[in-house]
Design a protein around this motif. Structure first.
Motif: not given
Length: 359
Positions: A90-94, A100-106, A130-134, A138-145
């Motif tokens: 998520l780039l822009v929180p509602d 918090m945008p996703s980067r800050d959550q991670w 932890d996958f997709g957008y919200k 899909n199964r893409k995730s920032n977990y490994s990063q």
């Protein structure tokens, strides 16, 4: 008459005050019932702690408390049931479902668990958020990063195998870790992605069936498994194919196994209803061994889905030196931090405090 009423109120006030003092004095910090025991700490879904900046300190308090009690409670492993963040990309929180945008959550959840790096191994399940957008579009995730295996060198030391993520790359979204208890009981922890793919269940089965693990107790950690009625999840309406929920995981992996004896999960919840966050059942696997299946979450405690994130609740699981008995205590470092709220630091209901037996 007025004087009598005054004395009555005074006595009541003194009684209430003395009762409060006794309750405060009665608080004792968690401790092992047997000095030769060891423990696992179970942390529920963290998404509601990190989606609002104001809640992130509670998660920091939880992991700081774990860090401070590694020796006192002989903590050998920390597990988290997944949904580490509210939104993966998520780039822009509602400002409703988080500010918090996703980067800050991670970053927040990575920093909180970073308190344990080099001190104790921890295994974090990857949940649908932890996958997709919200939520797993899909199964893409920032977990490994944010949680590469080398982040915590004790994780890297315990790692025995890593499955492949949706990009075909090894990732600890699916992984096994080995732990030998102080009593020399051998454990193999198996971490599985949310609603694991068939190929992942096949990979997991091949790993836990290896000859070198035939005498190991396998502990399965996955995000979604039981519902609040203590039944295996059969189907959830997420937009992904090739997904196995609780019943399929049981039928395809756990029941046919000879060494899976523990399953931990989270995912479920109901606003300010602790019972709606929990589940427990016991079945037997193909070898006739008991499989204790435990679901624990708390994220809608403390004000519902947009509250404080879960009142700081976690579970302490004490493994007694008999090698079989496990005592489960539900405790909040958030409430325990202040004498004003210490009387609330333990959850007293039977479904949150119980014993179970391993075979």
């Amino acid at each position: 008459m007025k004087l009598r009423h005054y004395y009555y109120l005074l006595i009541c006030s003194l009684f209430i005050h003395s009762s409060a003092l006794r309750a405060q004095e009665a608080y004792t910090a968690p401790k092992l019932s047997n000095p030769d025991s060891w423990s696992i700490i179970l942390v529920p879904d963290t998404q509601s702690y990190v989606k609002f900046e104001r809640n992130q300190g509670i998660l920091e308090t939880m992991t700081a408390w774990i860090s401070e009690n590694i020796d006192a409670l002989n903590i050998k492993m920390v597990l988290c049931t997944g949904d580490l963040v509210e939104q993966n990309e998520l780039l822009v929180p509602d400002k409703v479902n988080g500010n918090m945008p996703s980067r800050d959550q991670w970053r927040a959840v990575s920093h909180a668990f970073g308190r344990l790096d080099g001190k104790v191994p921890y295994i974090l399940a990857a949940g649908n958020h932890d996958f997709g957008y919200k939520s797993v579009e899909n199964r893409k995730s920032n977990y490994s990063q944010y949680f590469p295996v080398h982040k915590n060198l004790l994780n890297a030391k315990a790692l025995r195998a890593a499955g492949k993520n949706i990009d075909g790359l090894p990732s600890v979204e699916n992984a096994t870790y080995e732990l030998i208890s102080p009593q020399e009981r051998k454990f193999l922890f198996l971490n599985l992605e949310f609603a694991p793919r068939d190929t992942i269940l096949q990979w997991a089965n091949s790993e836990i069936s290896k000859e070198i693990y035939k005498d190991h107790t396998v502990v399965l950690l996955t995000h979604s498994y039981l519902n609040a009625q203590n039944k295996h999840m059969e189907k959830e309406n997420y937009p992904i194919a090739d997904a196995n929920y609780g019943k399929s995981i049981w039928e395809k992996l756990v029941a046919p196994s000879k060494n899976v004896q523990l399953v931990f999960s989270g995912h479920i919840g109901s606003p300010d209803n602790f019972r709606g966050h929990t589940a427990f059942r016991v079945d037997r696997n193909a070898a006739g061994k008991k499989v204790n299946q435990i679901t624990f979450n708390a994220q809608a405690m403390g004000g519902g889905w947009h509250g404080n994130g879960g009142d700081g609740w976690l579970r302490i699981m004490e493994f007694l030196p008999d090698g079989k008995t496990v005592i489960t205590t539900t405790f909040s470092p958030y409430f325990a931090i202040s004498p004003t709220t210490q009387k609330m630091a333990y959850q007293r209901d039977d479904y949150n405090n119980f014993r179970f037996q391993l075979d």
